[in-house]
Write an enzyme that holds these catalytic residues in place. Structure first.
Site, PDB file in Angstrom:
ATOM      1  N   TYR A 157       0.696  -1.247   0.111  1.00 50.40           N
ATOM      2  CA  TYR A 157       0.199   0.112   0.136  1.00 50.40           C
ATOM      3  C   TYR A 157       0.863   1.169   0.059  1.00 50.40           C
ATOM      4  O   TYR A 157       1.956   1.336   0.996  1.00 50.40           O
ATOM      5  CB  TYR A 157      -0.833  -0.091   1.283  1.00 50.40           C
ATOM      6  CG  TYR A 157      -1.854   1.106   1.119  1.00 50.40           C
ATOM      7  CD1 TYR A 157      -3.028   1.196   0.318  1.00 50.40           C
ATOM      8  CD2 TYR A 157      -1.669   2.246   1.951  1.00 50.40           C
ATOM      9  CE1 TYR A 157      -3.616   2.159   0.385  1.00 50.40           C
ATOM     10  CE2 TYR A 157      -2.388   3.626   2.022  1.00 50.40           C
ATOM     11  CZ  TYR A 157      -3.345   3.583   0.990  1.00 50.40           C
ATOM     12  OH  TYR A 157      -4.359   4.570   1.066  1.00 50.40           O
ATOM     13  N   ASP A 238       9.488   2.976   0.333  1.00 48.36           N
ATOM     14  CA  ASP A 238       8.381   3.585   1.102  1.00 48.36           C
ATOM     15  C   ASP A 238       8.577   3.481   2.460  1.00 48.36           C
ATOM     16  O   ASP A 238       8.323   2.224   2.899  1.00 48.36           O
ATOM     17  CB  ASP A 238       7.063   3.211   0.354  1.00 48.36           C
ATOM     18  CG  ASP A 238       5.747   3.798   0.782  1.00 48.36           C
ATOM     19  OD1 ASP A 238       6.098   4.294   2.224  1.00 48.36           O
ATOM     20  OD2 ASP A 238       4.738   3.623   0.447  1.00 48.36           O
ATOM     21  N   LYS A 265       3.219  10.564   7.124  1.00 48.96           N
ATOM     22  CA  LYS A 265       2.712  10.484   8.742  1.00 48.96           C
ATOM     23  C   LYS A 265       3.072  11.578   9.588  1.00 48.96           C
ATOM     24  O   LYS A 265       3.358  12.648   9.551  1.00 48.96           O
ATOM     25  CB  LYS A 265       2.908   9.449   9.020  1.00 48.96           C
ATOM     26  CG  LYS A 265       2.441   8.129   7.822  1.00 48.96           C
ATOM     27  CD  LYS A 265       0.769   7.874   8.075  1.00 48.96           C
ATOM     28  CE  LYS A 265       0.212   6.499   7.278  1.00 48.96           C
ATOM     29  NZ  LYS A 265      -0.890   6.423   7.158  1.00 48.96           N
TER      30      LYS A 265
HETATM   31  N1  PLP Z   1       2.820   4.473   2.075  1.00 46.23           N
HETATM   32  C1  PLP Z   1       2.472   3.916   3.083  1.00 46.23           C
HETATM   33  C2  PLP Z   1       3.329   2.633   3.633  1.00 46.23           C
HETATM   34  C3  PLP Z   1       1.394   3.988   3.842  1.00 46.23           C
HETATM   35  O1  PLP Z   1       1.063   3.286   4.948  1.00 46.23           O
HETATM   36  C4  PLP Z   1       0.464   5.066   3.573  1.00 46.23           C
HETATM   37  C5  PLP Z   1      -0.730   5.392   4.447  1.00 46.23           C
HETATM   38  O2  PLP Z   1      -1.188   4.839   5.255  1.00 46.23           O
HETATM   39  C6  PLP Z   1       0.759   5.944   2.443  1.00 46.23           C
HETATM   40  C7  PLP Z   1       1.793   5.558   1.762  1.00 46.23           C
HETATM   41  C8  PLP Z   1      -0.104   7.171   1.865  1.00 46.23           C
HETATM   42  O3  PLP Z   1       0.151   8.183   2.719  1.00 46.23           O
HETATM   43  P1  PLP Z   1      -1.032   9.109   2.937  1.00 46.23           P
HETATM   44  O4  PLP Z   1      -2.239   8.654   3.797  1.00 46.23           O
HETATM   45  O5  PLP Z   1      -0.488  10.307   3.704  1.00 46.23           O
HETATM   46  O6  PLP Z   1      -1.328   9.681   1.638  1.00 46.23           O
END
Ligand code: PLP
Length: 433
Positions: A157, A238, A265
């Site tokens: 994700y 990520d 975050k």
């Molecule tokens: N990448 C990861 C690993 C995430 O857990 C999340 C959100 O939970 C995101 C990207 C996306 O971030 P945002 O919700 O700030 O768009």
């Protein structure tokens, strides 16, 4: 004997009866928001609680219930709900005026703090979310390599339009995706082989977060580094969730140097935030002094409240020692909860790393999304509603992220609540062989 469906129906009905104000707030919202919801992850039937206030690691809902907050805003709430240094910084920024229409000193200062923690981010830029950070990292990889294909992982994700639970999503952005199995280098190599010269990037979480807190094995992650080099693709790590696992994120723990890293975050102190960055040679493409600079606009990329809150958090609160203590507390709690489940003969477990964890309704090794195929969600649902009734809030999907104010007493309270749930419902829960 009651079965799991009856127990779950009873728990949900009790929840509904106890939360008329939340039900009304949700019903009102359905008039303008599809399903009354503007953030998919938060919804669960029959309706989610409407929160009205937070303090430390406590939350209060519209019906007056108080909760121990074990969810921590899906990791963005690392500082808790009322960190004084962050509140003071936001108040000071507010007093100085919103939307200042130009550069300020804050964005450079915040970027330097990020860079100090993540040396692989030789240069970086801010966005408004982790999703946007990943979109920009992939755009950078495509612009740099002149290629379009991206290798990702089932269960990964990276944002609302970069979601690979079940392999993909109809609303994903139209990159040419190659979806491989997590923690399985043979599968990755086999899937990458036909696309070697066309791969722009490998995009990977060092631990599948939303996909179930499944840690990436060190050999697997280092193997991706080697494969990216071999294919002339960029490795995009990520660390939106995992950056909290140490001062320099999971990459520091593993000695892994990606080409690009994405963050989000808690780095914004609890306000909307994202960042992408990496090798200077790549990121220099965005230098607006260059003749053919890549454009990366964004009205709120340097918004004063996020910059101020993020900077206060990193410089005044989040020392390496505090992060280490938080993750040690998480490791200890996860060990304690798993010991409790084993002791009670319940075939459930918490997976994860440090302060991040996920309740799984099955026992045995969990190395990829495929290992969760047999998981029966009803067991997680029952534990969730029963914990809620005992004043403990976690994600409906079983995810937890400890915040700094989540202290030993909070861990004790969580463990006691779980033990009580298990004691009451043991005959209904999956049993160890
Ligand atoms: N990448 C990861 C690993 C995430 O857990 C999340 C959100 O939970 C995101 C990207 C996306 O971030 P945002 O919700 O700030 O768009």
């Amino acid at each position: 004997m009651r079965n799991i469906d009856q127990a779950l129906a009873t728990a949900i009905e009790r929840y509904r009866q106890a939360n008329p104000a939340s039900e009304r707030i949700h019903a009102d919202a359905t008039q303008a928001l599809p399903g009354g919801n503007t953030r998919s992850v938060l919804f669960f039937p029959p309706f989610p609680p409407a929160m009205v206030r937070g303090e430390g690691c406590r939350l209060w809902d519209a019906d007056g219930h108080a909760y121990l907050d074990a969810l921590g805003e899906f990791t963005a709430g690392l500082y808790g709900h009322s960190e004084p240094a962050i509140r003071a910084a936001v108040a000071e920024a507010l007093a100085g005026g919103l939307s200042l229409s130009s550069h300020t000193a804050r964005e450079g200062a915040l970027a330097r703090e990020v860079q100090r923690r993540f040396p692989s981010m030789e240069l970086l830029r801010f966005t408004n979310s982790g999703t946007e950070a990943n979109l920009m990292a992939l755009a950078t990889a495509c612009a740099h390599t002149g290629r379009r294909k991206v290798l990702v992982f089932k269960g990964g994700y990276h944002g609302g339009v970069l979601a690979f639970a079940g392999g993909g999503s109809p609303v994903n952005v139209p990159h040419e995706w190659i979806v491989a199995r997590y923690n399985d280098l043979d599968d990755v190599r086999a899937r990458a082989a036909p696309h070697r010269g066309e791969l722009a990037a490998i995009l990977v979480e060092p631990m599948l977060g939303s996909g179930g807190c499944i840690p990436g094995e060190p050999a697997f992650l280092h193997g991706l580094r080697a494969l990216a080099d071999d294919c002339g693709a960029l490795l995009v790590l990520d660390e939106v969730m995992t950056s909290r696992l140490s001062f320099g994120g999971r990459q520091a723990l593993l000695g892994l140097r990606p080409d690009l890293t994405t963050l989000g975050k808690y780095f914004g102190g609890g306000l909307s935030f994202g960042a992408f960055g990496g090798r200077a040679g790549l990121m220099q493409g965005y230098d607006p002094r260059g003749e053919r600079a890549w454009q990366h606009a964004g009205t709120f990329n340097n918004n004063v409240l996020t910059m101020a809150a993020g900077l206060a958090g990193l410089t005044q609160v989040l020392t390496a020692e505090r992060l280490q203590a938080l993750n040690a507390r998480g490791d200890a709690l996860r060990g304690r909860l798993n010991a409790l489940l084993v002791e009670q003969g319940v075939a459930m477990q918490f997976t994860g790393l440090g302060s991040l964890m996920q309740l799984q309704p099955l026992a045995g090794p969990v190395r990829s999304a495929d290992d969760l195929a047999a998981a029966d969600d009803r067991f997680k649902a029952l534990v969730f509603f029963e914990l809620l009734a005992r004043g403990v809030f976690m994600a409906r999907r079983g995810f937890m992220a400890l915040s700094l104010p989540f202290d030993d007493a909070a861990c004790d309270a969580f463990a006691a609540a779980l033990e009580d749930v298990v004691n009451v419902h043991r005959p209904l829960l999956p049993a160890c062989d």
